[in-house]
Design an enzyme around this catalytic site. Structure first.
Site, PDB file in Angstrom:
ATOM      1  N   PHE A 132     -18.187 -12.379  12.695  1.00  0.00           N
ATOM      2  CA  PHE A 132     -18.087 -11.919  11.336  1.00  0.00           C
ATOM      3  C   PHE A 132     -16.937 -12.297  10.658  1.00  0.00           C
ATOM      4  O   PHE A 132     -15.841 -12.341  10.982  1.00  0.00           O
ATOM      5  CB  PHE A 132     -18.121 -10.333  11.638  1.00  0.00           C
ATOM      6  N   ASP A 201     -15.236  -6.797  19.808  1.00  0.00           N
ATOM      7  CA  ASP A 201     -15.454  -6.246  18.481  1.00  0.00           C
ATOM      8  C   ASP A 201     -16.930  -5.549  18.915  1.00  0.00           C
ATOM      9  O   ASP A 201     -17.748  -6.307  19.094  1.00  0.00           O
ATOM     10  CB  ASP A 201     -15.609  -7.377  17.592  1.00  0.00           C
ATOM     11  N   TYR A 226     -19.083   3.264  10.941  1.00  0.00           N
ATOM     12  CA  TYR A 226     -20.329   3.720   9.726  1.00  0.00           C
ATOM     13  C   TYR A 226     -21.596   2.984   9.836  1.00  0.00           C
ATOM     14  O   TYR A 226     -22.493   3.222   9.264  1.00  0.00           O
ATOM     15  CB  TYR A 226     -19.641   3.517   8.354  1.00  0.00           C
ATOM     16  N   LYS A 227     -21.674   2.211  11.002  1.00  0.00           N
ATOM     17  CA  LYS A 227     -22.962   1.293  11.494  1.00  0.00           C
ATOM     18  C   LYS A 227     -23.898   2.370  12.346  1.00  0.00           C
ATOM     19  O   LYS A 227     -24.259   3.354  11.715  1.00  0.00           O
ATOM     20  CB  LYS A 227     -22.424   0.111  12.001  1.00  0.00           C
ATOM     21  N   ARG A 391     -32.534  -9.871   7.905  1.00  0.00           N
ATOM     22  CA  ARG A 391     -32.054  -9.060   9.192  1.00  0.00           C
ATOM     23  C   ARG A 391     -32.500  -7.694   9.135  1.00  0.00           C
ATOM     24  O   ARG A 391     -32.683  -6.983   8.218  1.00  0.00           O
ATOM     25  CB  ARG A 391     -30.588  -9.253   9.191  1.00  0.00           C
TER      26      ARG A 391
HETATM   27  C1  LIG Z   1     -19.305  -4.598  10.088  1.00  0.00           C
HETATM   28  C2  LIG Z   1     -18.041  -5.517  10.742  1.00  0.00           C
HETATM   29  C3  LIG Z   1     -16.860  -5.244  10.479  1.00  0.00           C
HETATM   30  C4  LIG Z   1     -16.505  -4.547   9.402  1.00  0.00           C
HETATM   31  O1  LIG Z   1     -15.056  -4.359   9.334  1.00  0.00           O
HETATM   32  P1  LIG Z   1     -14.487  -3.561   8.054  1.00  0.00           P
HETATM   33  O2  LIG Z   1     -12.994  -3.459   8.413  1.00  0.00           O
HETATM   34  O3  LIG Z   1     -15.083  -2.194   8.301  1.00  0.00           O
HETATM   35  O4  LIG Z   1     -14.607  -3.806   6.725  1.00  0.00           O
HETATM   36  C5  LIG Z   1     -15.970  -5.911  11.362  1.00  0.00           C
HETATM   37  N1  LIG Z   1     -16.367  -6.808  12.198  1.00  0.00           N
HETATM   38  C6  LIG Z   1     -17.709  -6.998  12.599  1.00  0.00           C
HETATM   39  C7  LIG Z   1     -18.017  -7.746  13.663  1.00  0.00           C
HETATM   40  C8  LIG Z   1     -18.532  -6.327  11.809  1.00  0.00           C
HETATM   41  O5  LIG Z   1     -20.050  -6.373  12.110  1.00  0.00           O
END
Ligand SMILES: *Cc1c(COP(=O)(O)O)cnc(C)c1O
Length: 432
Positions: A132, A201, A226-227, A391
């Site tokens: 990401f 992560d 939040y996911k 997705r």
């Molecule tokens: C969704 C996601 C993030 C989100 O980071 P934020 O700081 O909440 O914007 C980070 N890393 C991964 C791998 C994600 O999927």
């Protein structure tokens, strides 16, 4: 596979009743819980109570009387149950990006202390090119600040790319694009064998797949609220540090909430023991209240695990949902899509990604046409090395097998009627 098969799977689904815990808009099939989880029914009243009662009436007394002060730890203990950690090892705080900054910095401090001469040894942070972007951006910045190099590889180059130069292996457990999942235990062992630390992560893992942080001997982990944890837009994230490291190294954002005695107001920083030092400043109490509702909505599946381990029931249904989706797409959209997500259960997260077989540009418009029909998934743009993808996230808490059938039925119609060719579906929006 038929509609009747899907209805039979719903009838046999032990988790089916959990759907009632969520506010799902009429006419929507929500396949984006991997990006923003849905609203638990308890959240609006709980958040209103925190605002009107705890803030409005309790005022500053609520830091003690309503338990505000301990929220990051109390919620952290709930997260711990989902990720194979022990109570006291996790705090909920800040965002995933910020928590990554903290743990990666702490891990690199550890390496610098162990190899103090500026030798070329151990000056590499290894990650995946398709990680990401925020993870890569944060790592890039820390590497620049601290004299490390960020080396990016493809997933299949692991573990061969691990060598004595690697200080930290930083991976997302389930890839946000492809849904491919690493074997955390094996990869961690391979990293440790060359003397590297691991930062995992869990943004697409926590609440989505079983995670065994302690059993895997992982070093650091962060994840998103939040996911799959349904904590609400921008909900606080979490951070876990193995107990062998937690009290050893300080993170760089040494705010007063991570102090051993914040209310002594001393002029010098003394880190709190354990993971509490990963807190920085005053916590967002209203947002944490929303996150707690989300965590409880996931933990509601715990009684169904039947001694099979945390997340066992959710995982079984998640795999059945993604299997069903893959089968139906292959059966009914013959030849149109390539499956990007691994078919093998052990390597699959809780999402399914499709790429267009013809290599054409239609993926974005197909997702838009589906959204117009109430089937909400998302689109992720590709580049020279990765295709554009459609997705679809599958959250077993609130999705059923008939939903999967209906989603594929809509996709078939979008294709057959060439709906996706309409101009309105081909205009890019700000957030995709
Ligand atoms: C969704 C996601 C993030 C989100 O980071 P934020 O700081 O909440 O914007 C980070 N890393 C991964 C791998 C994600 O999927």
């Amino acid at each position: 596979m038929t509609l009747d098969d899907c209805r039979r799977l719903d009838a046999e689904d032990p988790l089916a009743a959990l759907r009632d815990r969520f506010m799902l808009p009429e006419g929507v099939i929500y396949l984006d819980g991997n990006s923003l989880g849905v609203l638990p029914k308890t959240a609006p009243a709980r958040i209103a109570e925190v605002v009107a009662k705890e803030w409005g009436e309790g005022l500053i007394r609520s830091w003690n009387s309503a338990g505000w002060f301990d929220l990051p730890q109390r919620l952290g203990d709930k997260v711990a149950r989902l990720v194979g950690a022990a109570p006291g090892e996790v705090v909920c705080t800040d965002s995933t990006s910020i928590n990554l900054y903290k743990v990666l910095f702490a891990a690199l401090s550890q390496v610098l202390l162990a190899t103090p001469d500026a030798s070329p040894q151990r000056r590499v942070v290894l990650s995946e090119r398709s990680n990401f972007p925020t993870d890569l951006y944060i790592a890039e910045s820390i590497c620049r600040e601290r004299g490390f190099t960020l080396r990016l590889i493809e997933a299949d180059e692991l573990p061969a790319a691990l060598d004595q130069q690697v200080a930290v292996l930083m991976l997302t457990h389930v890839n946000y694009r492809t849904g491919a999942m690493h074997d955390m235990k094996a990869v961690t062992a391979a990293a440790h064998a060359v003397g590297a630390l691991t930062v995992w992560d869990l943004a697409h893992s926590a609440g989505a797949v079983p995670v065994a942080l302690n059993d895997s001997e992982a070093d650091f982990a962060i994840g998103c609220g939040y996911k799959y944890l349904n904590g609400g837009p921008g909900a606080p994230a979490f951070v876990w540090v193995h107990t062998r490291h937690a009290g050893q190294f300080t993170q760089p954002l040494s705010g007063w909430w991570g102090h051993a005695a914040p209310f002594e107001f001393t002029p010098h920083y003394r880190p709190a023991p354990g993971v509490a030092r990963y807190l920085c400043g005053t916590q967002p109490i209203i947002a944490l209240a929303g996150l707690e509702c989300g965590l409880d909505s996931v933990l509601a599946a715990e009684p169904f695990d039947a001694g099979q381990g945390p997340m066992a029931a959710l995982r079984a249904k998640s795999l059945a949902l993604t299997d069903t989706f893959i089968t139906l797409v292959e059966q009914r959209c013959a030849g149109r899509f390539a499956l990007v997500t691994p078919r093998e259960h052990a390597r699959r997260g809780s999402q399914v990604c499709l790429a267009l077989n013809d290599g054409g540009p239609g993926a974005y418009a197909m997702v838009q046409a589906l959204i117009a029909r109430g089937v909400i998934g998302d689109f992720r743009a590709g580049d020279a090395q990765m295709p554009d993808i459609l997705r679809f996230g599958f959250t077993p808490l609130y999705l059923g097998f008939e939903d999967v059938w209906n989603a594929v039925e809509h996709l078939v119609q979008v294709l057959d009627r060439e709906e996706w060719k309409r101009p309105e579906f081909n205009q890019k929006l700000a957030v995709t």
